[in-house]
Scaffold this active site. Structure first.
Site, PDB file in Angstrom:
ATOM      1  N   HIS A 110      -0.823   4.935  -8.189  1.00 41.66           N
ATOM      2  CA  HIS A 110      -1.952   4.450  -9.027  1.00 41.66           C
ATOM      3  C   HIS A 110      -2.915   5.497  -9.206  1.00 41.66           C
ATOM      4  CE1 HIS A 110      -5.101   4.596  -5.421  1.00 41.66           C
ATOM      5  NE2 HIS A 110      -4.027   4.184  -5.318  1.00 41.66           N
TER       6      HIS A 110
ATOM      7  N   ASP B 292      -5.977   3.970 -10.337  1.00 42.45           N
ATOM      8  CA  ASP B 292      -7.578   4.032 -10.537  1.00 42.45           C
ATOM      9  C   ASP B 292      -8.237   4.025  -9.400  1.00 42.45           C
ATOM     10  OD1 ASP B 292      -4.903   1.815  -8.405  1.00 42.45           O
ATOM     11  OD2 ASP B 292      -7.261   0.761  -8.663  1.00 42.45           O
TER      12      ASP B 292
ATOM     13  N   GLU C  46      -4.951  -0.999  -7.815  1.00 38.24           N
ATOM     14  CA  GLU C  46      -3.876  -0.546  -6.002  1.00 38.24           C
ATOM     15  C   GLU C  46      -5.316  -1.559  -5.594  1.00 38.24           C
ATOM     16  OE1 GLU C  46      -3.377   0.646  -2.590  1.00 38.24           O
ATOM     17  OE2 GLU C  46      -4.769   1.186  -3.523  1.00 38.24           O
ATOM     18  N   GLU C  47      -6.573  -0.311  -6.181  1.00 36.53           N
ATOM     19  CA  GLU C  47      -8.053  -0.518  -4.948  1.00 36.53           C
ATOM     20  C   GLU C  47      -8.636  -2.152  -4.639  1.00 36.53           C
ATOM     21  OE1 GLU C  47      -8.536   1.690  -3.374  1.00 36.53           O
ATOM     22  OE2 GLU C  47      -7.593   3.744  -3.929  1.00 36.53           O
TER      23      GLU C  47
ATOM     24  N   GLU D 137      -5.658  -6.425  -4.059  1.00 35.12           N
ATOM     25  CA  GLU D 137      -5.106  -7.685  -4.257  1.00 35.12           C
ATOM     26  C   GLU D 137      -4.494  -7.915  -5.309  1.00 35.12           C
ATOM     27  OE1 GLU D 137      -5.913 -11.774  -3.069  1.00 35.12           O
ATOM     28  OE2 GLU D 137      -4.883 -11.437  -1.204  1.00 35.12           O
TER      29      GLU D 137
ATOM     30  N   HIS E 138     -11.566   7.563  -0.163  1.00 39.24           N
ATOM     31  CA  HIS E 138     -12.265   6.825   0.086  1.00 39.24           C
ATOM     32  C   HIS E 138     -14.339   7.423   0.434  1.00 39.24           C
ATOM     33  CE1 HIS E 138      -9.209   3.327   0.105  1.00 39.24           C
ATOM     34  NE2 HIS E 138      -8.349   3.911  -0.772  1.00 39.24           N
TER      35      HIS E 138
HETATM   36 ZN   LIG Z   1      -4.137   4.910  -2.465  1.00 34.31          ZN
END
Ligand SMILES: [Zn+2]
Length: 465
Positions: free
Chosen positions: A95, A97, A166-167, A170, A437
């Site tokens: 992903h 994003d 993805e982040e 959902e 994160h």
């Molecule tokens: Zn990831």
């Protein structure tokens, strides 16, 4: 038809293109593709990723969207190169994003200004998304290029899915695929999800299980309005104090083990987790005990058991707005990680029943489910040996670690439903030091090289009859 047999060629290819891949990763980090942010940087990143894959040899790479439940997904990069009847099909997923980043909290660099920092014999690239998951995009790019440089007609069918949601927790793709597992665009014999990482930097690891997730909001009301604590405090119950009573029953006071009855736990032959490195990676302060069921191994507590935490509060003012009043209503968001094979509906019901039963003073607790994601347990499919061999060869080691992951990737469950017999490979460059994160996210250059090589070797192995 060319059958590629030597690993040396792809090794040379990956080594030769590494400076360029490293530069591409920096370029991608600069694109502020925050999933909750403005749409244009997401679209620009998708366009750039599609362009990179077309240049790498996937001529069909294009930006598409997925429609589901009346909404349209963020741009998604999709390619489908089905040129070889009878050859295995590999779907590569990552992903583009990223999580938001608070620049004031970052020390090494601004989140979207990539910066290289020497790290012994290695180099790390700092920036939001450098690991999660733009490193996964670049791994796929390098692996595809290395394979096609060796043999443009290598007998393997390649599909690519690089999504931009993805982040968000959902994604549209996740929900669409869960309802349309038969969609031929997402069918494959091997699905490679480059969005996890090694147990330790340099220790080749397959992520064999993922925990699920279930999130609820719990609300308590005690008063019609906020009132003076001197005039009414004592007999009048404060909603926040009541909420604290409820929340305090979620963990056992002695051990810190989850005290909600009816939740599943699971065993799996995970590699052992060292307490010392766990403490260091998690930043647990000296003298602070690790919590959880004392009879469980650290690996089981981390990968095979539920955990519960409060991740947000409302109703009680922040310290800067504190006054001497009673709080009339209070709310907490409670987030649970679940055993990999836990049914999420059953977990939500167990949590709801526990919270309702824990209310003091005749209060009514309102519980609202706000999110869920299914866990994952890998199975040994037809290509499992080739997958482990590729990792051993790339790292020059005799063993491959098997880890769980505390985090959830809901899409993996959807890929499983769409491909019940496929090998689903979870690996990548997000080792503990990457701090995904968090602040000062980074990725190791040597890890990127070896993981790209492992993936290229796997693609090459799949070309062999
Ligand atoms: Zn990831």
């Amino acid at each position: 038809m060319t059958v590629v047999s030597s690993g040396e060629g792809v090794r040379e290819s990956v080594r030769g293109m590494l400076p360029e891949l490293w530069g591409t990763l920096s370029e991608l980090v600069r694109l502020r593709s925050v999933s909750a942010g403005p749409a244009e940087p997401l679209a620009a990143t998708a366009r750039r990723v599609a362009e990179l894959f077309r240049a790498a040899g996937l001529g069909s790479a294009d930006v598409i969207t997925i429609e589901h439940g009346g909404s349209t997904s963020a741009p998604l990069v999709y390619a489908d190169e089905r040129k070889h009847a009878g050859a295995p099909t590999v779907l590569l997923y990552a992903h583009y994003d990223v999580q938001p980043a608070d620049a004031a909290q970052w020390q090494v660099t601004e989140p979207f200004t990539p910066k290289e920092v020497p790290d012994g014999d290695d180099t790390r690239l700092y920036g939001r998304g450098a690991a999660d998951d733009k490193s996964g995009v670049v791994m796929h790019l390098g692996a595809v290029r290395a394979l096609l440089e060796q043999a443009a007609d290598a007998p393997v069918n390649l599909k690519l899915v690089v999504e931009g949601e993805e982040e968000t927790g959902e994604s549209t793709l996740d929900q669409y695929l869960a309802e349309h597992p038969e969609d031929p665009r997402f069918q494959a014999d091997v699905v490679v999800v480059a969005d996890t990482g090694n147990l330790r930097l340099g220790a080749p690891t397959l992520t064999s299980t993922l925990r699920g997730i279930a999130v609820v909001d719990v609300e308590l009301r005690t008063l019609r309005r906020a009132v003076h604590s001197g005039m009414y405090g004592g007999p009048a119950p404060d909603a926040f104090m009541a909420l604290v009573q409820v929340l305090s029953t979620l963990l056992d006071r002695e051990t810190g083990a989850v005290a909600v009855p009816g939740l599943a736990d699971q065993d799996y032959p995970w590699s052992a987790v060292s307490e010392e490195s766990f403490r260091a990676d998690a930043g647990v302060l000296p003298g602070v005990a690790l919590i959880g069921a004392p009879e469980d191994s650290l690996a089981k507590r981390l990968y095979g058991r539920a955990s519960i935490n409060v991740v947000g509060l409302s109703g009680v003012p922040g310290m800067d707005a504190a006054t001497n009043v009673l709080c009339p209503a209070a709310r907490a968001r409670v987030s649970m990680r679940l055993a990999p094979d836990q049914d999420t509906g059953a977990a939500l019901e167990a949590l709801r029943a526990h919270l309702v039963g824990a209310a003091p003073w005749g209060l009514e607790v309102e519980v609202t489910a706000v999110g869920r994601g299914t866990g994952f347990v890998a199975q040994r499919g037809a290509h499992h040996d080739a997958i482990e061999q590729a990792l051993r060869e790339a790292y020059g080691t005799a063993t491959v670690e098997h880890a769980g992951q505390g985090g959830s990737i809901p899409l993996v469950a959807a890929f499983r439903a769409a491909n019940p017999d496929a090998d689903i490979v979870l690996w990548g460059c997000e080792e503990p030091r990457a701090n995904i994160h968090g602040n000062d996210e980074s990725v190791s250059r040597s890890e990127l090289e070896r993981m790209t090589l492992a993936e290229a070797l796997l693609l090459q192995a799949l070309t062999r009859p």
